[in-house]
Design an enzyme around this catalytic site. Structure first.
Site, short mmCIF file in Angstrom:
data_model
loop_
_atom_site.label_atom_id
_atom_site.label_comp_id
_atom_site.label_asym_id
_atom_site.label_seq_id
_atom_site.Cartn_x
_atom_site.Cartn_y
_atom_site.Cartn_z
N TYR A 185 -2.53 0.19 -0.01
CA TYR A 185 -2.03 -0.71 -1.06
C TYR A 185 -2.91 -0.76 -2.31
O TYR A 185 -2.59 -1.48 -3.25
CB TYR A 185 -1.87 -2.12 -0.49
CG TYR A 185 -0.86 -2.17 0.64
CD1 TYR A 185 0.49 -1.94 0.41
CD2 TYR A 185 -1.26 -2.43 1.96
CE1 TYR A 185 1.42 -1.97 1.45
CE2 TYR A 185 -0.34 -2.47 3.00
CZ TYR A 185 0.99 -2.24 2.74
OH TYR A 185 1.91 -2.26 3.76
N HIS A 191 8.58 -1.91 -3.22
CA HIS A 191 7.48 -1.70 -2.27
C HIS A 191 6.40 -0.89 -2.95
O HIS A 191 6.69 0.06 -3.69
CB HIS A 191 7.97 -0.97 -1.01
CG HIS A 191 9.04 -1.73 -0.31
ND1 HIS A 191 8.78 -2.85 0.42
CD2 HIS A 191 10.39 -1.56 -0.31
CE1 HIS A 191 9.93 -3.34 0.88
NE2 HIS A 191 10.92 -2.58 0.44
N ARG A 241 6.20 6.19 6.27
CA ARG A 241 5.36 5.41 7.18
C ARG A 241 6.06 5.22 8.53
O ARG A 241 6.96 5.98 8.86
CB ARG A 241 4.98 4.09 6.51
CG ARG A 241 4.22 4.32 5.19
CD ARG A 241 3.84 3.03 4.53
NE ARG A 241 2.91 2.26 5.36
CZ ARG A 241 2.63 0.97 5.17
NH1 ARG A 241 3.20 0.31 4.20
NH2 ARG A 241 1.78 0.35 5.98
C1 DQA Z 1 5.38 -3.30 1.68
C2 DQA Z 1 5.85 -2.39 2.82
C3 DQA Z 1 6.19 -3.23 4.05
O1 DQA Z 1 6.61 -2.39 5.10
C4 DQA Z 1 4.98 -4.00 4.50
O2 DQA Z 1 5.29 -4.82 5.60
C5 DQA Z 1 4.34 -4.77 3.41
C6 DQA Z 1 4.23 -4.18 2.08
C7 DQA Z 1 4.94 -2.48 0.44
O3 DQA Z 1 4.84 -3.08 -0.62
O4 DQA Z 1 4.66 -1.28 0.55
O5 DQA Z 1 3.83 -5.86 3.62
O6 DQA Z 1 6.48 -4.11 1.27
#
Ligand code: DQA
Length: 140
Positions: free
Chosen positions: A23, A98, A105
């Site tokens: 992230y 996202h 993933r």
């Molecule tokens: C997310 C992807 C989701 O699968 C995960 O649970 C998140 C972040 C993303 O921004 O990549 O909390 O939404």
């Protein structure tokens, strides 16, 4: 002035510290001030909660007055019929966002329960996914 509500769901308050390899290492607040500076003509409101009901309340309260909603529902993306229904219940168009490319993933991240209630989906561009969603909403 266009008004766009950004809503972040669970664990996104930890951006910058949470799995930086996935992230990134910037906090959302830091990114948001940059984004606001890039779009002085847009009112970018921000809400984050780890609780599903609070996210629904936020959709209800902004969904009849904002010009658009940018929703990163985090893990609730993959589980929440209630968020799907909330998005369908309001007028504002929503963009599902996202940070990571969920399709590269784990399999449980490949399916979204909210996409069908959104105008479109942007994923996999890091925090820039939010800017792309702003662009999409202002050009509607
Ligand atoms: C997310 C992807 C989701 O699968 C995960 O649970 C998140 C972040 C993303 O921004 O990549 O909390 O939404």
């Amino acid at each position: 002035m266009k008004k766009i509500q950004i809503i972040n769901g669970p664990n996104l308050n930890l951006l910058g510290r949470r799995e930086p390899g996935v992230y990134g290492s910037r906090s959302f607040e830091e990114y948001l001030s940059e984004l606001r500076a890039q779009y002085p003509e847009v009112q970018l409101d921000y809400f984050q909660s780890n609780h599903e009901g609070d996210l629904i309340d936020c959709i209800h309260s902004c969904g009849f007055e904002a010009d658009g909603i940018i929703l990163n529902a985090g893990a609730y993306t993959h589980t929440s019929v209630a968020l799907h229904d909330a998005l369908r219940a309001v007028e504002a168009p929503a963009v599902e966002v996202h940070i990571s490319n969920v399709h590269t993933r784990e399999e449980f991240r490949h399916h979204s329960l909210i996409s069908a209630a959104c105008r479109g989906v942007i994923c996999g561009f890091g925090l820039d996914s939010y800017r792309l969603a702003v662009e999409a909403l202002i050009s509607l």
